[in-house]
Design an enzyme around this catalytic site. Sequence first.
Site, PDB file in Angstrom:
ATOM      1  N   TYR A 143      33.265  42.951   3.676  1.00  0.00           N
ATOM      2  CA  TYR A 143      33.879  42.479   4.918  1.00  0.00           C
ATOM      3  C   TYR A 143      33.178  41.198   5.351  1.00  0.00           C
ATOM      4  O   TYR A 143      31.961  41.172   5.505  1.00  0.00           O
ATOM      5  CB  TYR A 143      33.771  43.547   6.003  1.00  0.00           C
ATOM      6  CG  TYR A 143      34.535  43.199   7.252  1.00  0.00           C
ATOM      7  CD1 TYR A 143      35.904  43.400   7.313  1.00  0.00           C
ATOM      8  CD2 TYR A 143      33.891  42.668   8.365  1.00  0.00           C
ATOM      9  CE1 TYR A 143      36.621  43.079   8.453  1.00  0.00           C
ATOM     10  CE2 TYR A 143      34.592  42.334   9.499  1.00  0.00           C
ATOM     11  CZ  TYR A 143      35.960  42.544   9.542  1.00  0.00           C
ATOM     12  OH  TYR A 143      36.671  42.202  10.666  1.00  0.00           O
TER      13      TYR A 143
ATOM     14  N   SER B   9      37.419  40.251  15.687  1.00  0.00           N
ATOM     15  CA  SER B   9      37.986  40.200  14.338  1.00  0.00           C
ATOM     16  C   SER B   9      39.471  40.531  14.255  1.00  0.00           C
ATOM     17  O   SER B   9      40.073  40.353  13.184  1.00  0.00           O
ATOM     18  CB  SER B   9      37.196  41.123  13.403  1.00  0.00           C
ATOM     19  OG  SER B   9      35.973  40.521  13.060  1.00  0.00           O
TER      20      SER B   9
ATOM     21  N   ASN C 132      33.339  37.340   7.573  1.00  0.00           N
ATOM     22  CA  ASN C 132      33.880  36.239   8.359  1.00  0.00           C
ATOM     23  C   ASN C 132      33.971  34.963   7.531  1.00  0.00           C
ATOM     24  O   ASN C 132      34.789  34.090   7.813  1.00  0.00           O
ATOM     25  CB  ASN C 132      32.996  35.990   9.588  1.00  0.00           C
ATOM     26  CG  ASN C 132      33.143  37.069  10.635  1.00  0.00           C
ATOM     27  OD1 ASN C 132      34.159  37.747  10.715  1.00  0.00           O
ATOM     28  ND2 ASN C 132      32.106  37.242  11.439  1.00  0.00           N
TER      29      ASN C 132
END
Length: 386
Positions: A170, A84, A172
Amino acid sequence: MTIIRTVAVAAVLLTTPAHAQGLTEQAFQQISESVFRPVIEEFDIPGIAIGVTMDGQQFFFTDGLADRAASRPVDRDTLFELGSNSKLFTVALAALAEQRGFLSLQDPVSSRMPALAGSAFDAVTLADLAAHATGGLPLQVPDAVTDMDGLMTYLNAWTPQGGAGTRRAYSNVSIGLLGLIAGEQFGTTYTDALARDLLPGLGLGSTFVDVPDAEMARYAFGYSRTDDSPIRVNPGMLDAEAYGIKSSVTDMTRFLDAHLRNLTLEGEITAALARTRRSDYDTAHYAQAMIWEGYPWPVDAAALAAGNSPDMAMSPQPMTKVDARQLEGDVYLNKTGATNGFGSYVAMVPSERIGVVVLANRNYPNPVRAEATRELIVQLLARARE
């Protein structure tokens, strides 16, 4: 509420004492060894590379193996998966697109991705994607989504758990969307825009989404936490944009030098990096910028551990909209990253003109990385001031 002291960059550079003059290479190696050896041993980390920039002077510590089967040692050119920490490049590319007038980060997502018009993304901005301020996008793309049509169908049906800017989730997915949009504004894909428009401007020649055949000998193997088998990241939806970059400790240290303004770069690049360090939100533990997370310096160890806890990554958290401020001066900026076989961590303190990158081919706990790096910075600054 997190309180971050902001200082004009010019003032920081003019008033900061020169620490690196008091730090020898031998002292750096000794301190790095003493701080990280217990971590290496406790988590059986096969190989590690640590880069430090202090007042623009670089120091490197490497240890262990990039490939156990081949007995290939880690060196400054070894390529590690960033996980990340790839997101730091995605937001920088989006900010560069803004600098070039291709988009505004205040644009609604749907204005740049018409397939999402009429969905919840009419009320979510590109800046919200960059700050995980979407109100509840999931950490991963659902397993059932395997192509762009499926992704658009899923996102059109998605309903936030709260308004944009009220819940930090959080994700992706959020950063993947931002990367897709940014690449399109450059008239190409995210991967090609990164390689053509951002990385050369930063002077990063050892940073890749797809490692070229000629560089594969430098690419470390990661090692699984479950069975210790050698592994590398698998392809997936939005992988390049969210967690797909591989880089060396030398390139990543230079990346921190760019953020700390130790390099002479094109003005648009410098401005884009600065934009990623602007925060519009607070969480319970830190100020949330574009991926960067900022704590008051000196940073409290307990707050740093809490901010890097699994709960912050895995569960939606309250966040508060605040007046925009630049995270400069007495602030500890950090970001973690991981794939199944790799763990990375970057941190910097602008007022001390110090930055640290830690790359390892083992995914070990985020709070451990954060605490070891905090302790490394404290000890390096103390030794430099002796």
